[in-house]
Write a protein that holds these residues in place. Structure first.
Motif, PDB file in Angstrom:
ATOM      1  N   ARG A  74       0.794  -1.209  -0.059  1.00  0.00           N
ATOM      2  CA  ARG A  74      -0.143  -0.061   0.065  1.00  0.00           C
ATOM      3  C   ARG A  74       0.712   1.273   0.004  1.00  0.00           C
ATOM      4  NH1 ARG A  74      -3.112  -0.833   5.306  1.00  0.00           N
ATOM      5  NH2 ARG A  74      -0.898  -1.194   6.068  1.00  0.00           N
ATOM      6  N   ILE A  75       2.152   1.204   0.021  1.00  0.00           N
ATOM      7  CA  ILE A  75       3.227   2.050   0.125  1.00  0.00           C
ATOM      8  C   ILE A  75       3.996   1.877  -1.017  1.00  0.00           C
ATOM      9  CG2 ILE A  75       4.657   3.540   1.558  1.00  0.00           C
ATOM     10  CD1 ILE A  75       3.591   2.258   3.994  1.00  0.00           C
ATOM     11  N   ALA A  76       3.732   2.897  -2.303  1.00  0.00           N
ATOM     12  CA  ALA A  76       4.434   2.738  -3.411  1.00  0.00           C
ATOM     13  C   ALA A  76       5.550   3.717  -3.584  1.00  0.00           C
ATOM     14  CB  ALA A  76       3.456   2.780  -4.530  1.00  0.00           C
ATOM     15  N   LYS A  77       6.509   3.250  -4.554  1.00  0.00           N
ATOM     16  CA  LYS A  77       7.595   4.213  -5.099  1.00  0.00           C
ATOM     17  C   LYS A  77       7.031   4.971  -6.132  1.00  0.00           C
ATOM     18  CE  LYS A  77      11.200   3.884  -4.149  1.00  0.00           C
ATOM     19  NZ  LYS A  77      12.619   3.065  -4.690  1.00  0.00           N
ATOM     20  N   ASP A  78       6.030   4.775  -6.794  1.00  0.00           N
ATOM     21  CA  ASP A  78       5.627   5.366  -8.076  1.00  0.00           C
ATOM     22  C   ASP A  78       5.375   6.821  -7.764  1.00  0.00           C
ATOM     23  OD1 ASP A  78       4.432   6.383 -10.313  1.00  0.00           O
ATOM     24  OD2 ASP A  78       3.102   4.480 -10.832  1.00  0.00           O
ATOM     25  N   PRO A  79       5.841   7.907  -8.482  1.00  0.00           N
ATOM     26  CA  PRO A  79       5.500   9.176  -7.976  1.00  0.00           C
ATOM     27  C   PRO A  79       4.172   9.737  -8.647  1.00  0.00           C
ATOM     28  CG  PRO A  79       7.751   9.146  -9.036  1.00  0.00           C
ATOM     29  CD  PRO A  79       7.089   7.561  -9.128  1.00  0.00           C
ATOM     30  N   ALA A  80       3.450   8.822  -9.182  1.00  0.00           N
ATOM     31  CA  ALA A  80       1.810   9.149  -9.660  1.00  0.00           C
ATOM     32  C   ALA A  80       1.287   9.333  -8.446  1.00  0.00           C
ATOM     33  CB  ALA A  80       1.593   7.889 -10.509  1.00  0.00           C
ATOM     34  N   PHE A  81       1.623   8.710  -7.124  1.00  0.00           N
ATOM     35  CA  PHE A  81       1.066   8.969  -5.951  1.00  0.00           C
ATOM     36  C   PHE A  81       1.198  10.139  -5.165  1.00  0.00           C
ATOM     37  CE2 PHE A  81       0.615   4.466  -7.284  1.00  0.00           C
ATOM     38  CZ  PHE A  81      -0.959   4.131  -7.187  1.00  0.00           C
ATOM     39  N   ALA A  82       2.291  10.632  -5.941  1.00  0.00           N
ATOM     40  CA  ALA A  82       2.725  11.935  -4.960  1.00  0.00           C
ATOM     41  C   ALA A  82       1.556  12.990  -4.545  1.00  0.00           C
ATOM     42  CB  ALA A  82       3.912  12.686  -5.554  1.00  0.00           C
ATOM     43  N   PRO A  83       1.470  13.779  -3.472  1.00  0.00           N
ATOM     44  CA  PRO A  83       0.603  14.983  -3.310  1.00  0.00           C
ATOM     45  C   PRO A  83       0.384  15.465  -4.782  1.00  0.00           C
ATOM     46  CG  PRO A  83       2.161  14.831  -1.569  1.00  0.00           C
ATOM     47  CD  PRO A  83       2.686  13.904  -2.761  1.00  0.00           C
ATOM     48  N   LEU A  84      -1.086  15.937  -4.812  1.00  0.00           N
ATOM     49  CA  LEU A  84      -1.406  16.346  -6.058  1.00  0.00           C
ATOM     50  C   LEU A  84      -0.586  17.864  -6.345  1.00  0.00           C
ATOM     51  CD1 LEU A  84      -4.990  15.384  -6.270  1.00  0.00           C
ATOM     52  CD2 LEU A  84      -3.078  14.582  -7.689  1.00  0.00           C
ATOM     53  N   ASP A  85      -0.276  18.607  -5.129  1.00  0.00           N
ATOM     54  CA  ASP A  85       0.108  19.797  -5.256  1.00  0.00           C
ATOM     55  C   ASP A  85       1.532  20.019  -5.164  1.00  0.00           C
ATOM     56  OD1 ASP A  85       0.513  19.006  -2.781  1.00  0.00           O
ATOM     57  OD2 ASP A  85      -0.371  20.837  -1.643  1.00  0.00           O
ATOM     58  N   TRP A  86       2.191  18.889  -5.329  1.00  0.00           N
ATOM     59  CA  TRP A  86       3.828  18.714  -5.281  1.00  0.00           C
ATOM     60  C   TRP A  86       4.502  19.115  -6.607  1.00  0.00           C
ATOM     61  CZ3 TRP A  86       6.863  14.445  -2.470  1.00  0.00           C
ATOM     62  CH2 TRP A  86       6.920  14.912  -0.946  1.00  0.00           C
ATOM     63  N   ASP A  87       5.191  20.046  -6.868  1.00  0.00           N
ATOM     64  CA  ASP A  87       6.156  20.517  -8.135  1.00  0.00           C
ATOM     65  C   ASP A  87       7.236  19.239  -7.997  1.00  0.00           C
ATOM     66  OD1 ASP A  87       7.817  21.232  -9.803  1.00  0.00           O
ATOM     67  OD2 ASP A  87       8.162  23.070  -9.289  1.00  0.00           O
TER      68      ASP A  87
END
Length: 388
Positions: free
Chosen positions: A64-77
């Protein structure tokens, strides 16, 4: 809101300068706050840091804890956060999870297996010997972290991958560019290293790069293969560079004649150096794919999570056993065996070929510095007399 403790005045991502053996005070503060604590993320918003060994190992295998940056906070640059492209855009060992990651790792693993790497021990020792002899020929004291600690692991990597060594200066400059604060520097460095990798995957190439080309999935594009090789070059250099400076300082603090001859003693010194000064102080960013509870702390979906590798490794209360210098779980560093062999090789060459080598300044005057974020610390300088 998260119910994790948020220690006031503690910034584990701040730049610093301190002595080699001076502990990082933020690590003790984070540990004392709890097994998972909330901090202010460099890219804005909240992040959570795992400070407990057992919890860290659970996190590193939690699907449930992934490396994929697709799951980063939406407001992150992504650029400010230092994120790679998403797994869909740029599949790699550091962005994929699950079966896709396992398949790519299977393509890499035989190439970097311990027995396979050991067969190249003689060549790795020879590279260390050649580079140190070239520095010693000048007769004057040399700063080994000014060039050697970067150039040595890069030479080994390019040689093993089958990339011509006349590209070494370009590769060295590109690796240094990865740490530049100049806008777009990292992108240019990635492009430069990826371009160099092309020479390793020509149809007539020989080496690890060509072997990887033949082992990856047939669906792998040329661009994806170049990025895999970029990852091996950059991560392989980064893994060894900083730790090598700390190891050299310890090896030469009483002169090369004090370097133990027993392989077991050298192995222990290498392991201890990596434990105290791991290649990265934190894991790379991971992100929750759904709401998750860890040690009684509720994390929302898209929560950024880090494991405090340095803090856990140096925790005096941590049970004895394997440390987290190279991570744990499915993403355990694929190049761990190579990095350790490179470090052992330098110790052996100093002992046999440079018995008069010593630090040119007192050990207590050496300093380590970190530029902040997730990058490891390194020495500010390492003046050495190789001929005594």
């Amino acid at each position: 809101m998260s119910n994790a403790p948020h220690p006031d005045g503690v910034d584990p991502f701040a730049p610093f300068v301190r002595g080699l053996d001076e502990p990082d005070p933020t690590r003790a503060a984070l540990r004392s706050a709890g097994p998972i604590v909330e901090v202010d993320a460099p890219a804005g918003g909240r992040a959570w840091v795992v400070t407990d060994d057992a919890l860290a190992r659970a996190v590193l295998v939690d699907p449930r804890i992934a490396k994929d940056p697709a799951f980063a906070p939406l407001d992150w640059d992504p650029q400010r956060a230092g994120l790679e492209r998403t797994a869909a855009e740029q599949p790699s060992l550091t962005t994929l999870d699950g079966p896709e990651h396992a398949a790519l790792r299977r393509a890499h693993a035989p190439i970097f297996a311990a027995k396979r790497i050991h067969r190249h021990s003689g060549r790795i020792h020879a590279i260390a010997r050649e580079l140190l002899a070239e520095l010693a020929a000048g007769g004057a004291d040399v700063d080994l972290v000014a060039d050697f600690t970067t150039r040595y692991p890069l030479t080994v990597l390019l040689d093993l991958l089958g990339v011509p060594l006349d590209h070494l200066d370009r590769a060295t400059d590109a690796c240094r560019l990865m740490f530049s604060a100049e806008p777009g520097a990292q992108g240019r460095a990635i492009a430069e290293l990826s371009e160099l990798a092309e020479d390793g995957i020509r149809d007539d190439s020989r080496g690890f790069a060509a072997e990887l080309r033949d082992r990856v999935s047939p669906e792998t594009t040329r661009d994806q293969l170049r990025y895999h090789l970029f990852g091996l070059i950059f991560a392989g250099q980064l893994t060894t560079d900083a730790a090598l400076g700390f190891l050299l300082a310890r090896l030469l603090s009483d002169g090369a004649h004090r370097i133990p001859a027993e392989e077991e003693a050298v192995d222990e010194l290498v392991r201890d150096t990596l434990r105290m000064h791991p290649p990265a102080p934190f894991t790379l960013w991971r992100f929750t794919t759904e709401e998750v509870e860890l040690a009684g702390v509720r994390l929302p979906a898209r929560a950024p999570v880090l494991v405090d590798v340095l803090g856990i490794n140096t925790d005096p209360a941590r049970p004895s056993g394997p440390d987290l210098a190279f991570g744990a779980g499915p993403h355990f560093c694929i190049g761990a065996q190579l990095a350790q062999l490179e470090l052992r090789a330098v110790a052996a060459v100093l002992r046999t070929d440079f018995p008069g080598a010593r630090l040119a300044v007192p050990f207590g005057e050496l300093r380590q510095t970190g530029i902040g974020g997730l990058l490891s610390s390194r020495l500010t300088g390492l003046p050495v007399s190789l001929r005594g």
